[in-house]
Design a protein around this motif. Structure first.
Motif, PDB file in Angstrom:
ATOM      1  N   VAL A 212     -10.147   0.655  -0.131  1.00 42.71           N
ATOM      2  CA  VAL A 212      -9.240   1.347   0.782  1.00 42.71           C
ATOM      3  C   VAL A 212      -8.927   2.745   0.271  1.00 42.71           C
ATOM      4  CG1 VAL A 212      -6.935   1.326   1.821  1.00 42.71           C
ATOM      5  CG2 VAL A 212      -8.236  -0.797   1.638  1.00 42.71           C
ATOM      6  N   GLU A 213      -8.607   2.882  -1.015  1.00 44.65           N
ATOM      7  CA  GLU A 213      -8.172   4.193  -1.512  1.00 44.65           C
ATOM      8  C   GLU A 213      -9.272   5.248  -1.411  1.00 44.65           C
ATOM      9  OE1 GLU A 213      -6.782   3.819  -5.504  1.00 44.65           O
ATOM     10  OE2 GLU A 213      -8.778   3.797  -6.392  1.00 44.65           O
ATOM     11  N   SER A 340       0.878   3.694  -1.246  1.00 40.35           N
ATOM     12  CA  SER A 340       1.863   3.028  -0.380  1.00 40.35           C
ATOM     13  C   SER A 340       1.168   2.305   0.764  1.00 40.35           C
ATOM     14  CB  SER A 340       2.863   4.054   0.173  1.00 40.35           C
ATOM     15  OG  SER A 340       3.608   4.654  -0.859  1.00 40.35           O
ATOM     16  N   ALA A 341       0.142   2.935   1.342  1.00 38.22           N
ATOM     17  CA  ALA A 341      -0.613   2.297   2.415  1.00 38.22           C
ATOM     18  C   ALA A 341      -1.304   1.029   1.917  1.00 38.22           C
ATOM     19  CB  ALA A 341      -1.642   3.275   2.985  1.00 38.22           C
ATOM     20  N   LEU A 346      -1.589  -4.938   1.542  1.00 34.97           N
ATOM     21  CA  LEU A 346      -1.598  -6.120   0.676  1.00 34.97           C
ATOM     22  C   LEU A 346      -0.456  -7.074   1.007  1.00 34.97           C
ATOM     23  CD1 LEU A 346      -2.438  -4.635  -2.864  1.00 34.97           C
ATOM     24  CD2 LEU A 346      -3.976  -5.817  -1.277  1.00 34.97           C
ATOM     25  N   GLU A 347       0.739  -6.538   1.189  1.00 32.22           N
ATOM     26  CA  GLU A 347       1.883  -7.406   1.491  1.00 32.22           C
ATOM     27  C   GLU A 347       1.705  -8.094   2.843  1.00 32.22           C
ATOM     28  OE1 GLU A 347       4.017  -8.281  -0.548  1.00 32.22           O
ATOM     29  OE2 GLU A 347       4.330  -6.700  -2.037  1.00 32.22           O
ATOM     30  N   THR A 348       1.084  -7.402   3.782  1.00 29.19           N
ATOM     31  CA  THR A 348       0.816  -8.014   5.084  1.00 29.19           C
ATOM     32  C   THR A 348      -0.172  -9.163   4.950  1.00 29.19           C
ATOM     33  OG1 THR A 348       1.218  -5.901   6.221  1.00 29.19           O
ATOM     34  CG2 THR A 348      -0.024  -7.581   7.420  1.00 29.19           C
ATOM     35  N   LEU A 521      -0.794   3.906  10.049  1.00 29.66           N
ATOM     36  CA  LEU A 521      -2.103   3.982  10.692  1.00 29.66           C
ATOM     37  C   LEU A 521      -3.190   3.344   9.830  1.00 29.66           C
ATOM     38  CD1 LEU A 521      -2.003   7.579  12.214  1.00 29.66           C
ATOM     39  CD2 LEU A 521      -2.297   5.454  13.496  1.00 29.66           C
ATOM     40  N   THR A 522      -3.099   3.515   8.522  1.00 30.34           N
ATOM     41  CA  THR A 522      -4.110   2.934   7.639  1.00 30.34           C
ATOM     42  C   THR A 522      -4.162   1.427   7.797  1.00 30.34           C
ATOM     43  OG1 THR A 522      -3.880   4.723   6.025  1.00 30.34           O
ATOM     44  CG2 THR A 522      -4.817   2.650   5.233  1.00 30.34           C
ATOM     45  N   SER A 523      -3.020   0.769   7.710  1.00 30.89           N
ATOM     46  CA  SER A 523      -2.995  -0.686   7.869  1.00 30.89           C
ATOM     47  C   SER A 523      -3.413  -1.092   9.278  1.00 30.89           C
ATOM     48  CB  SER A 523      -1.599  -1.226   7.568  1.00 30.89           C
ATOM     49  OG  SER A 523      -1.344  -1.196   6.187  1.00 30.89           O
ATOM     50  N   ALA A 524      -2.946  -0.348  10.277  1.00 29.77           N
ATOM     51  CA  ALA A 524      -3.279  -0.679  11.658  1.00 29.77           C
ATOM     52  C   ALA A 524      -4.791  -0.654  11.879  1.00 29.77           C
ATOM     53  CB  ALA A 524      -2.587   0.299  12.608  1.00 29.77           C
TER      54      ALA A 524
END
Length: 571
Positions: A212-213, A340-341, A346-348, A521-524
């Protein structure tokens, strides 16, 4: 045995032992002397403060230290948050205390009232410029002889143009355009990645975080700087994160000769930026681009283009100085928001029930697909959803660990509540994590339903109108507002001087709105493009090695299996 006997016979072994014991004794004596001296200094300061009358200025005490010169640096390195929190509480929150981190001595402020006074700076007596100039040289590689060019100028027009350019890019239409470009780049990269199988098969990745990063760093860079900075530097993402892992020592002013690996990582990044600067200048004259163009391929966003013009107006022409400024901006727009994204994602994924809720909220925020972006989201709907906002606020409360640093520029110094006074040109710092983790402020649930402050709680910032125990704050009497619909709503009411991941007051981070867009937006997009299953039962903790200089990323790898989602549906 013969050798040992000979050493004893000649007294050599005895001399060696005596030398070691003498060194230990001297070190022990010096440590106790330094501890005694600094404790005496502190006692005098505390006693003088108690004797002070109304209106008298009080000098803050010094935190006792056993090690001369370098002071508390080893405690800070071994456990930044624990040390800073302990230092802040040593004489009580609200009492500034002087700490010595070798190359970085400062007065640490804490507690709601002192933090509010520090961040508000109503008399405009504080400046971040002196430390900022040091960062430009040591962290971002500006040659020493050109650092002075980054000082504020007497030319009010240029300074106003710089301020205006930043504000217009990160708010209103400028923010809308930038967020749109960002989600297009993230979606394009996600759908075209070669790291995930093209069919329905699962692909196992050794680390979701690095996947992701690297992806997001490249997408954000293309959105801000155009495609060529990434295209000219195939290892840009890896180079940046290597630099970011080492930047803390450069921020703290560790000399080059003691820090060669960090300097090499920084120089590699500035070389990458210089390569782009030369390419853009050779293929496109910046003044030939229409002023109204929000984005074009050589310089990317309008703000990037305007910044290059303003550097020229300020006579900052040296290639390395310009590269340092561009690197500073790349760092500022990625070092905090990208980790943070990752935490948000991860928490989701780590909570199936929460993931189901999040997917439902994301589906409600979908926009009509476009030719450029089949995974489009309505940014306004996404960033105003109550649950997503609460998760965003909780991620930053839990993972941001920055030191906000200022220096008094007023000849009279700077005064804090309680009569405490800091002399001019001294450094004042505030640890965001101390305030973000204060148990006297934040709601940690109750005995029947505990939510410890060191654990993620998605609903910590949601207020349920019928439940006085809900909401971010520990004390119900400090809660404000109501929802006419009776539905739970997101709230930061009463949190202004404790929820401080972006600082606060006069110099509140101007990039906070874009950061929020990036994180959500990243997670979405990743949840829309892929099905992702974590292959671990426990998430890693935060990497406190970067404590003091932004968002703490995960301190370990997160293996996962991933496959493309059919139809790119969120639900």
């Amino acid at each position: 045995m013969a050798v040992g006997d000979a050493l004893v016979d000649n007294g050599l072994l005895g001399k060696g032992v005596r030398s070691v014991l003498l060194a230990v004794a001297i070190t022990y004596a010096v440590s106790w002397m330094n501890w005694g001296f600094t404790s005496w200094q502190s006692s005098r300061a505390v006693a003088a403060a108690k004797r002070a009358g109304p209106g008298d200025l009080k000098s803050p005490p010094t935190l006792p230290s056993a090690v001369p010169v370098v002071g508390h640096i080893f405690q800070f390195i071994l456990g930044g948050h624990e040390f800073m929190s302990s230092a802040a509480k040593h004489y009580g929150l609200g009492v500034p205390v002087r700490i010595n981190l070798a190359t970085f001595p400062s007065y640490l402020v804490s507690g709601r009232d002192c933090v509010a006074a520090f961040l508000k700076d109503q008399g405009r007596q504080l400046s971040r410029i002196p430390r900022g100039l040091s960062y430009m040289e040591h962290a971002f590689g500006c040659p020493h002889e050109f650092v002075h060019q980054f000082k504020p100028r007497d030319d009010v027009e240029i300074e106003h143009q710089m301020h205006t350019a930043l504000q217009t890019m990160l708010a209103g239409q400028g923010l809308e355009v930038l967020a749109g470009r960002y989600q297009t780049e993230v979606a394009s990269g996600a759908l075209s990645t070669s790291l995930v199988s093209k069919g329905d098969d699962w692909t196992e990745l050794p680390d979701l975080c690095s996947f992701v990063e690297n992806h997001v760093l490249e997408a954000a860079t293309r959105a801000l700087y155009g495609p060529h900075l990434v295209a000219l530097n195939p290892t840009l993402a890896q180079d940046f994160w290597d630099f970011n892992r080492r930047v803390k020592s450069m921020f703290m002013g560790v000399p080059k000769w003691l820090n060669p690996s960090a300097v090499r990582a920084r120089d590699k990044m500035t070389d990458n930026v210089k390569r782009w600067q030369r390419y853009a200048a050779e293929h496109c004259h910046v003044d030939d681009i229409p002023d109204h163009a929000e984005w074009e391929p050589f310089y990317g966003s309008r703000y990037t283009r305007v910044r290059q013009k303003l550097l020229t107006k300020r006579d900052i022409m040296d290639e390395s100085a310009r590269a340092a400024e561009n690197l500073a901006f790349i760092w500022a727009t990625n070092a905090n928001s990208v980790p943070s994204a990752i935490w948000f994602l991860l928490e989701t994924l780590n909570n199936p029930a929460l993931e189901k809720q999040v997917r439902s909220r994301l589906q409600a925020a979908r926009a009509e697909p476009t030719g450029e972006n089949p995974l489009a989201f309505d940014v306004a709907k996404l960033t105003s959803d109550s649950l997503l906002q609460s998760m965003f606020a909780e991620i930053l409360r839990l993972r941001v660990a920055a030191l906000v640093v200022r220096q008094p520029t007023d000849p009279k110094g700077f005064s804090l509540p309680g009569g405490w006074h800091i002399k001019p040109k001294q450094t004042i710092s505030m640890s965001t994590r101390t305030e973000l983790m204060d148990p006297a402020v934040w709601n940690a649930g109750d005995a029947a339903n505990p939510h410890p402050l060191d654990r993620f709680w998605a609903e910590r910032f949601l207020v349920y109108p019928e439940d006085r125990r809900s909401g971010p704050l520990r004390e119900p009497k400090r809660r404000f507002g109501a929802a006419a619909t009776g539905e739970p709503y997101f709230s930061l009411d009463g949190c202004t001087w404790n929820w401080v991941p972006f600082g606060g007051g006069r110099q509140l981070c101007p990039g906070r709105h874009f950061a929020k867009c990036e994180i959500l937006l990243t997670s979405a997009i990743f949840l829309s493009a892929f099905e992702i299953e974590l292959l671990t039962d426990k998430l890693p903790g935060p990497d406190e090695g970067v404590y003091g200089f932004g968002t703490m990323p995960p301190n370990g790898k997160v293996p996962c299996r991933i496959r493309r989602r059919k139809g790119n549906a969120v639900a």
